[in-house]
Design a protein around this motif. Sequence first.
Motif, PDB file in Angstrom:
ATOM      1  N   LYS A   1      -6.192  -1.320  -6.088  1.00 52.17           N
ATOM      2  CA  LYS A   1      -5.452  -1.890  -7.215  1.00 52.17           C
ATOM      3  C   LYS A   1      -6.344  -2.657  -8.192  1.00 52.17           C
ATOM      4  O   LYS A   1      -5.895  -2.992  -9.277  1.00 52.17           O
ATOM      5  CB  LYS A   1      -4.310  -2.779  -6.705  1.00 52.17           C
TER       6      LYS A   1
ATOM      7  N   PRO B   1      -5.459  -1.642   5.854  1.00 52.09           N
ATOM      8  CA  PRO B   1      -4.594  -1.392   4.700  1.00 52.09           C
ATOM      9  C   PRO B   1      -4.689  -2.471   3.610  1.00 52.09           C
ATOM     10  O   PRO B   1      -4.659  -2.158   2.429  1.00 52.09           O
ATOM     11  CB  PRO B   1      -3.185  -1.361   5.320  1.00 52.09           C
ATOM     12  N   GLU B   2      -4.836  -3.739   3.998  1.00 47.51           N
ATOM     13  CA  GLU B   2      -5.002  -4.797   2.995  1.00 47.51           C
ATOM     14  C   GLU B   2      -6.276  -4.554   2.177  1.00 47.51           C
ATOM     15  O   GLU B   2      -6.271  -4.700   0.954  1.00 47.51           O
ATOM     16  CB  GLU B   2      -5.120  -6.181   3.663  1.00 47.51           C
TER      17      GLU B   2
ATOM     18  N   LEU C   1       0.839  -1.203   0.000  1.00 50.39           N
ATOM     19  CA  LEU C   1       0.000   0.000   0.000  1.00 50.39           C
ATOM     20  C   LEU C   1       0.873   1.251   0.000  1.00 50.39           C
ATOM     21  O   LEU C   1       0.582   2.232  -0.691  1.00 50.39           O
ATOM     22  CB  LEU C   1      -0.964   0.012   1.198  1.00 50.39           C
TER      23      LEU C   1
ATOM     24  N   LEU D   1       2.063   1.824  -3.454  1.00 51.22           N
ATOM     25  CA  LEU D   1       0.995   2.371  -4.291  1.00 51.22           C
ATOM     26  C   LEU D   1       0.772   3.860  -3.978  1.00 51.22           C
ATOM     27  O   LEU D   1       0.612   4.681  -4.889  1.00 51.22           O
ATOM     28  CB  LEU D   1      -0.281   1.553  -4.050  1.00 51.22           C
TER      29      LEU D   1
ATOM     30  N   HIS E   1      -5.817  -1.522  -0.056  1.00 53.45           N
ATOM     31  CA  HIS E   1      -4.915  -1.852  -1.152  1.00 53.45           C
ATOM     32  C   HIS E   1      -5.628  -2.690  -2.217  1.00 53.45           C
ATOM     33  O   HIS E   1      -5.511  -2.443  -3.411  1.00 53.45           O
ATOM     34  CB  HIS E   1      -3.692  -2.594  -0.612  1.00 53.45           C
ATOM     35  N   THR E   2      -6.401  -3.690  -1.765  1.00 49.36           N
ATOM     36  CA  THR E   2      -7.133  -4.546  -2.703  1.00 49.36           C
ATOM     37  C   THR E   2      -8.093  -3.715  -3.558  1.00 49.36           C
ATOM     38  O   THR E   2      -8.146  -3.871  -4.778  1.00 49.36           O
ATOM     39  CB  THR E   2      -7.920  -5.628  -1.925  1.00 49.36           C
TER      40      THR E   2
END
Lengths: 449, 449
Positions: free
Chosen positions: A344, A336-337, A140, A143, A340-341
């Motif tokens: 993206k 955060p996961e 993350l 990104l 991020h998923t």
Amino acid sequence: MATIRDRIATRNLVSGDKLPSIRSCARQMAVSNSTVVEAYDRLVAEGIIQSRRGSGFYVAGHTAPLSIAQIGPKLDRAIDPFWVSRQSLDARPDMLKPGCGWLPPDWMPEQSIRRALRTLARASDDVLVEYGTPLGLAPLRQLLSRRLAGYGIMAEPDQVLLTESGTQAIDMLCRFLIGPGDTVLIDDPCYFNFCALLRAHRANIVSVPFGPNGPDIDAFANVLATHKPRLYITNSGLHNPTGASLSPQTAHKLLNLAEQHDLIIIEDDIFADFETTPAPRLTALGGMERVIHIGSFSKTLSASMRCGYIATRPDWIDQLIDLKVATGFSSSNLAPELVHTVLKDGTYRKHMDGLRDRLSRTMTQTANNLASLGIHPVLAPKAGIFLWCALPDGIDAAQTARNALADGVVLAPGNVFSMSQSAGNLMRFNVAQCQHPKIFEVLERAMRS
Amino acid sequence: MATIRDRIATRNLVSGDKLPSIRSCARQMAVSNSTVVEAYDRLVAEGIIQSRRGSGFYVAGHTAPLSIAQIGPKLDRAIDPFWVSRQSLDARPDMLKPGCGWLPPDWMPEQSIRRALRTLARASDDVLVEYGTPLGLAPLRQLLSRRLAGYGIMAEPDQVLLTESGTQAIDMLCRFLIGPGDTVLIDDPCYFNFCALLRAHRANIVSVPFGPNGPDIDAFANVLATHKPRLYITNSGLHNPTGASLSPQTAHKLLNLAEQHDLIIIEDDIFADFETTPAPRLTALGGMERVIHIGSFSKTLSASMRCGYIATRPDWIDQLIDLKVATGFSSSNLAPELVHTVLKDGTYRKHMDGLRDRLSRTMTQTANNLASLGIHPVLAPKAGIFLWCALPDGIDAAQTARNALADGVVLAPGNVFSMSQSAGNLMRFNVAQCQHPKIFEVLERAMRS
């Protein structure tokens, strides 16, 4: 006696602090020495202060628990930042909230979030149960580093520190940068929780008028020279509550003044993704020497997935990690996961495109509805979720908000946002929360009564 | 000059503070007046302090950014709390961590967590995208209220405030209860992050020896009388690092002393669920007038799902909500929803039963492995994850930890936990992280070299 008691309650004086001498206290308060002697004697008798022979008077005993509500001027409840936040956050499900600062749930990308949760359910053990690293989830941060580059902000992934939220990012930076009594500059008007947060830090708050191109530069120069603030907290793109954007010229002048007066700037950029044409970023223009960039996803993705970030100088990042470990130990990887998923998988871009279109239409519609009640925007925002409006002449926004609340509608009266309390006739409307016709009926009644 | 500079760096002196007069400074430092005059003149020339005519010398300019690492004594890296935390949190995946304070991922209930995530993926919109209420998810607070009642702690759901973690709970309470320079009492030894956290608050830290039944009561009484601490932070059940439990008699005496000296106690109970026979809780015995109870699920469920709580008096809860809104705005519902789902589905109880059995076996096994190296527990814990051990005579724990780190093993040397630095021969082992035979090989080598 009341002055000393106040200063102890607000922690301007803490246990062990020396009180001013009798003579200087008398001079400051313009009373006789004997009056001060009597006041000090009574405070000694009450056990609030102690006399130490040959040395003077000292604050006794223990620090009282911090009551932020007691710091700063006593405010009418309708324009007290805490009260407005708590009203919005604790609102019953049947209440309408044109005064709140976020989108309704059905505007958010719930399908993407559900998909991200199902993906997370298949993640490896360590993601699900281990502590995150202090900096936070690396993919993350990578990104975010690339996203920031799109604004001309050059931050390596290791210069990005994840936080629990945008608010927590500012809070951590205040702990890092200022101490009690330090002066901090904010915009007038500005996001009301800045005031609440700075009160919790016992900062000395000063403000500068904020216009359609950013802060009033003459006033800004004047405040820097007079009050020597350590820190300035602002929004560059889509300012809350006005919806204004910083102009390149104002940004340039502002940065020169900051340099000249050794001012640090926190650029709170949580509304960035609502922009259609990006405003100049102070961090991009001025670099990271004295500008700190923060952001979050509470407004565009989910307020429940708490995830914000700080982008700053490497030497400060290292010290901030110590502060983060000491005060929160570590990061969660969970939010955060998920962020991020969603970021993206390509759906976030589509979601934001749709959101901007919908907001643009809704803003026009809401402006029309408000116009029919004689309520008009002070300026026309390029994008975003807010309209900063003048009520008809002579209508008091705080009284209107109080009346509307009795009818189940939470409004945001102007003086909540105004350090100088000069926005008594203004009100912030969240256009996305203005869909229900009942709002305008209640508003009309509330202004009349 | 160095003294003044240090006091400014550590924020004992901040911008605008008056310096001691030349005469009193000379007396304090046992130097001549002219030496002080010269030092002050040079600091003025450097722009660090300012002279105000007829009034004295004042700290100039701005507060320096907070460097916690610079607060308190300079420590060897191997026994610096920050360094140990950061080593454990940033450890490469191939490193072994008998010194860390949490369970390996494969000890955690990952199936329950995956199930809870899939359930959450089907939750209503507002759970997924809305801000939570400031107190936090109501069903979890109701469940916690019932759980606390099982320990004799009577807290209504509205007396339970959810936080991001146990650490963040203590941090918020410190912001609420103490100011810079206030004295706080901790156990010696105690969880090392208490020290780091209190340094971030610029508290004056004092300690009391902690034995097999709790703090040494005579020393405790003595510290209260001498140092008048405002706050005491401790663990009642399964103390970290010793594994000791508070005895009823010590608890009773301790509470009487607290009452007598107006001491507030934070009872950090994050290891509660590892107990086989519950120790008395200070909150249960003494009530909530002056004991605050905190907990979290990082040790038993997931460290990635950040979720802790504070149980305290209703009047303090109300002030803490203001502080929470100001500094973090709101709660996430995400982690609390997951924790609530796992706690209520019945698998958590089974998971904990299995965990306690496994830990008990592992503790015996680890004690045997350590005994073969001449390392022996200082006391036999009833349960939990830690063994607090003495190394063979003459072996320095810090040096051993430094050697082991070079071989990829993170250890926790005793003085990290000891305010008085009297645990140079001791070490804390996390039995669940001592499964790999390489650990004992490395340990043997590290002690020898």
